[in-house]
Motif scaffolding. Structure first.
Motif, PDB file in Angstrom:
ATOM      1  N   ASP A   1      -5.736   5.150 -14.191  1.00  0.00           N
ATOM      2  CA  ASP A   1      -7.083   5.009 -13.645  1.00  0.00           C
ATOM      3  C   ASP A   1      -7.603   3.597 -13.915  1.00  0.00           C
ATOM      4  OD1 ASP A   1      -9.219   6.033 -12.285  1.00  0.00           O
ATOM      5  OD2 ASP A   1     -10.248   6.712 -14.096  1.00  0.00           O
ATOM      6  N   GLY A   2      -8.247   2.990 -12.947  1.00  0.00           N
ATOM      7  CA  GLY A   2      -8.842   1.677 -13.117  1.00  0.00           C
ATOM      8  C   GLY A   2      -7.890   0.511 -12.920  1.00  0.00           C
ATOM      9  N   VAL A   3      -6.752   0.734 -12.268  1.00  0.00           N
ATOM     10  CA  VAL A   3      -5.785  -0.330 -12.017  1.00  0.00           C
ATOM     11  C   VAL A   3      -5.882  -0.738 -10.552  1.00  0.00           C
ATOM     12  CG1 VAL A   3      -3.331  -0.868 -11.904  1.00  0.00           C
ATOM     13  CG2 VAL A   3      -4.216   0.442 -13.805  1.00  0.00           C
ATOM     14  N   GLN A   4      -5.876  -2.043 -10.307  1.00  0.00           N
ATOM     15  CA  GLN A   4      -5.898  -2.527  -8.931  1.00  0.00           C
ATOM     16  C   GLN A   4      -4.493  -2.450  -8.337  1.00  0.00           C
ATOM     17  OE1 GLN A   4      -7.440  -6.467  -9.197  1.00  0.00           O
ATOM     18  NE2 GLN A   4      -9.486  -5.788  -9.812  1.00  0.00           N
ATOM     19  N   ARG A   5      -4.427  -2.547  -7.014  1.00  0.00           N
ATOM     20  CA  ARG A   5      -3.118  -2.456  -6.344  1.00  0.00           C
ATOM     21  C   ARG A   5      -2.161  -3.544  -6.787  1.00  0.00           C
ATOM     22  NH1 ARG A   5      -2.471   0.364  -1.114  1.00  0.00           N
ATOM     23  NH2 ARG A   5      -4.302   1.682  -0.970  1.00  0.00           N
ATOM     24  N   ARG A   6      -2.657  -4.754  -6.928  1.00  0.00           N
ATOM     25  CA  ARG A   6      -1.794  -5.859  -7.348  1.00  0.00           C
ATOM     26  C   ARG A   6      -1.215  -5.602  -8.742  1.00  0.00           C
ATOM     27  NH1 ARG A   6      -4.097 -11.736  -6.808  1.00  0.00           N
ATOM     28  NH2 ARG A   6      -3.131 -11.640  -4.775  1.00  0.00           N
ATOM     29  N   GLN A   7      -2.019  -5.060  -9.624  1.00  0.00           N
ATOM     30  CA  GLN A   7      -1.547  -4.749 -10.967  1.00  0.00           C
ATOM     31  C   GLN A   7      -0.522  -3.618 -10.934  1.00  0.00           C
ATOM     32  OE1 GLN A   7      -5.333  -3.931 -12.704  1.00  0.00           O
ATOM     33  NE2 GLN A   7      -5.579  -6.018 -13.502  1.00  0.00           N
ATOM     34  N   ALA A   8      -0.709  -2.630 -10.061  1.00  0.00           N
ATOM     35  CA  ALA A   8       0.259  -1.546  -9.938  1.00  0.00           C
ATOM     36  C   ALA A   8       1.602  -2.083  -9.451  1.00  0.00           C
ATOM     37  CB  ALA A   8      -0.270  -0.478  -8.997  1.00  0.00           C
ATOM     38  N   TRP A   9       1.572  -3.019  -8.491  1.00  0.00           N
ATOM     39  CA  TRP A   9       2.822  -3.645  -8.014  1.00  0.00           C
ATOM     40  C   TRP A   9       3.503  -4.412  -9.141  1.00  0.00           C
ATOM     41  CZ3 TRP A   9       5.807  -3.652  -3.719  1.00  0.00           C
ATOM     42  CH2 TRP A   9       5.321  -2.928  -2.644  1.00  0.00           C
ATOM     43  N   ALA A  10       2.710  -5.133  -9.927  1.00  0.00           N
ATOM     44  CA  ALA A  10       3.293  -5.909 -11.023  1.00  0.00           C
ATOM     45  C   ALA A  10       3.891  -4.997 -12.089  1.00  0.00           C
ATOM     46  CB  ALA A  10       2.227  -6.817 -11.637  1.00  0.00           C
ATOM     47  N   ILE A  11       3.212  -3.898 -12.399  1.00  0.00           N
ATOM     48  CA  ILE A  11       3.734  -2.961 -13.395  1.00  0.00           C
ATOM     49  C   ILE A  11       5.014  -2.307 -12.884  1.00  0.00           C
ATOM     50  CG2 ILE A  11       3.264  -0.761 -14.549  1.00  0.00           C
ATOM     51  CD1 ILE A  11       0.330  -1.668 -14.732  1.00  0.00           C
ATOM     52  N   LEU A  22       7.163  -3.563 -10.689  1.00  0.00           N
ATOM     53  CA  LEU A  22       8.222  -4.585 -10.691  1.00  0.00           C
ATOM     54  C   LEU A  22       8.689  -4.881 -12.109  1.00  0.00           C
ATOM     55  CD1 LEU A  22       9.726  -6.236  -8.613  1.00  0.00           C
ATOM     56  CD2 LEU A  22       8.092  -8.058  -8.962  1.00  0.00           C
ATOM     57  N   LEU A  23       7.762  -4.919 -13.058  1.00  0.00           N
ATOM     58  CA  LEU A  23       8.130  -5.128 -14.457  1.00  0.00           C
ATOM     59  C   LEU A  23       9.001  -3.985 -14.968  1.00  0.00           C
ATOM     60  CD1 LEU A  23       7.751  -6.911 -16.977  1.00  0.00           C
ATOM     61  CD2 LEU A  23       5.767  -5.509 -17.522  1.00  0.00           C
ATOM     62  N   GLY A  24       8.667  -2.762 -14.564  1.00  0.00           N
ATOM     63  CA  GLY A  24       9.489  -1.621 -14.968  1.00  0.00           C
ATOM     64  C   GLY A  24      10.887  -1.703 -14.393  1.00  0.00           C
ATOM     65  N   LEU A  25      11.009  -2.135 -13.130  1.00  0.00           N
ATOM     66  CA  LEU A  25      12.336  -2.275 -12.518  1.00  0.00           C
ATOM     67  C   LEU A  25      13.152  -3.356 -13.206  1.00  0.00           C
ATOM     68  CD1 LEU A  25      11.559  -1.890  -8.733  1.00  0.00           C
ATOM     69  CD2 LEU A  25      12.870  -0.354 -10.182  1.00  0.00           C
ATOM     70  N   LEU A  85      14.301  -1.990 -16.568  1.00  0.00           N
ATOM     71  CA  LEU A  85      15.394  -1.034 -16.384  1.00  0.00           C
ATOM     72  C   LEU A  85      16.704  -1.757 -16.052  1.00  0.00           C
ATOM     73  CD1 LEU A  85      16.195   1.973 -16.214  1.00  0.00           C
ATOM     74  CD2 LEU A  85      15.719   1.820 -13.771  1.00  0.00           C
ATOM     75  N   GLY A  86      16.626  -2.782 -15.189  1.00  0.00           N
ATOM     76  CA  GLY A  86      17.821  -3.552 -14.846  1.00  0.00           C
ATOM     77  C   GLY A  86      18.410  -4.279 -16.042  1.00  0.00           C
ATOM     78  N   LEU A  87      17.540  -4.870 -16.865  1.00  0.00           N
ATOM     79  CA  LEU A  87      18.020  -5.551 -18.071  1.00  0.00           C
ATOM     80  C   LEU A  87      18.641  -4.574 -19.049  1.00  0.00           C
ATOM     81  CD1 LEU A  87      15.332  -8.265 -18.837  1.00  0.00           C
ATOM     82  CD2 LEU A  87      17.746  -8.611 -18.379  1.00  0.00           C
ATOM     83  N   ALA A  88      18.056  -3.397 -19.187  1.00  0.00           N
ATOM     84  CA  ALA A  88      18.614  -2.391 -20.095  1.00  0.00           C
ATOM     85  C   ALA A  88      20.003  -1.958 -19.640  1.00  0.00           C
ATOM     86  CB  ALA A  88      17.673  -1.195 -20.183  1.00  0.00           C
ATOM     87  N   ILE A  89      20.169  -1.743 -18.333  1.00  0.00           N
ATOM     88  CA  ILE A  89      21.483  -1.347 -17.809  1.00  0.00           C
ATOM     89  C   ILE A  89      22.488  -2.476 -18.003  1.00  0.00           C
ATOM     90  CG2 ILE A  89      22.732  -0.826 -15.684  1.00  0.00           C
ATOM     91  CD1 ILE A  89      20.212   0.749 -14.808  1.00  0.00           C
ATOM     92  N   TYR A  90      22.072  -3.719 -17.743  1.00  0.00           N
ATOM     93  CA  TYR A  90      22.970  -4.867 -17.928  1.00  0.00           C
ATOM     94  C   TYR A  90      23.390  -5.011 -19.382  1.00  0.00           C
ATOM     95  CZ  TYR A  90      24.447  -9.697 -18.345  1.00  0.00           C
ATOM     96  OH  TYR A  90      25.145 -10.824 -18.641  1.00  0.00           O
TER      97      TYR A  90
END
Length: 78
Positions: free
Chosen positions: A44-54, A56-59, A62-67
């Protein structure tokens, strides 16, 4: 040996197979299309741009963890 000319589609596919980074970035952005709305709805209270950044950061995380798991379990490949 005579080389056969590649048509436009075959040339496009052969370039995409050699250059994996643009394909990986495209897949990450497509996955973010599914993740960002879920983040936007869950927090709650997150803007769309922040949701995209979060998303992308999660992806990236996850990619670094797999690598890193692959590097730990198969060090002879690197």
């Amino acid at each position: 040996m005579k080389m056969m000319p590649l048509c436009g589609g075959m040339l496009f596919i052969s370039k995409w197979r050699r250059q994996k980074l643009p394909l990986q970035l495209f897949v990450a952005l497509c996955l973010n299309l599914a993740i960002a709305p879920a983040v936007y709805a869950a927090v709650d209270g997150v803007q769309r741009r922040q949701a995209w950044a979060i998303g992308l950061l999660g992806l990236v995380t996850l990619g670094l963890a797999i690598y890193l798991l692959d590097v730990v379990f198969h060090p002879e490949r690197y």
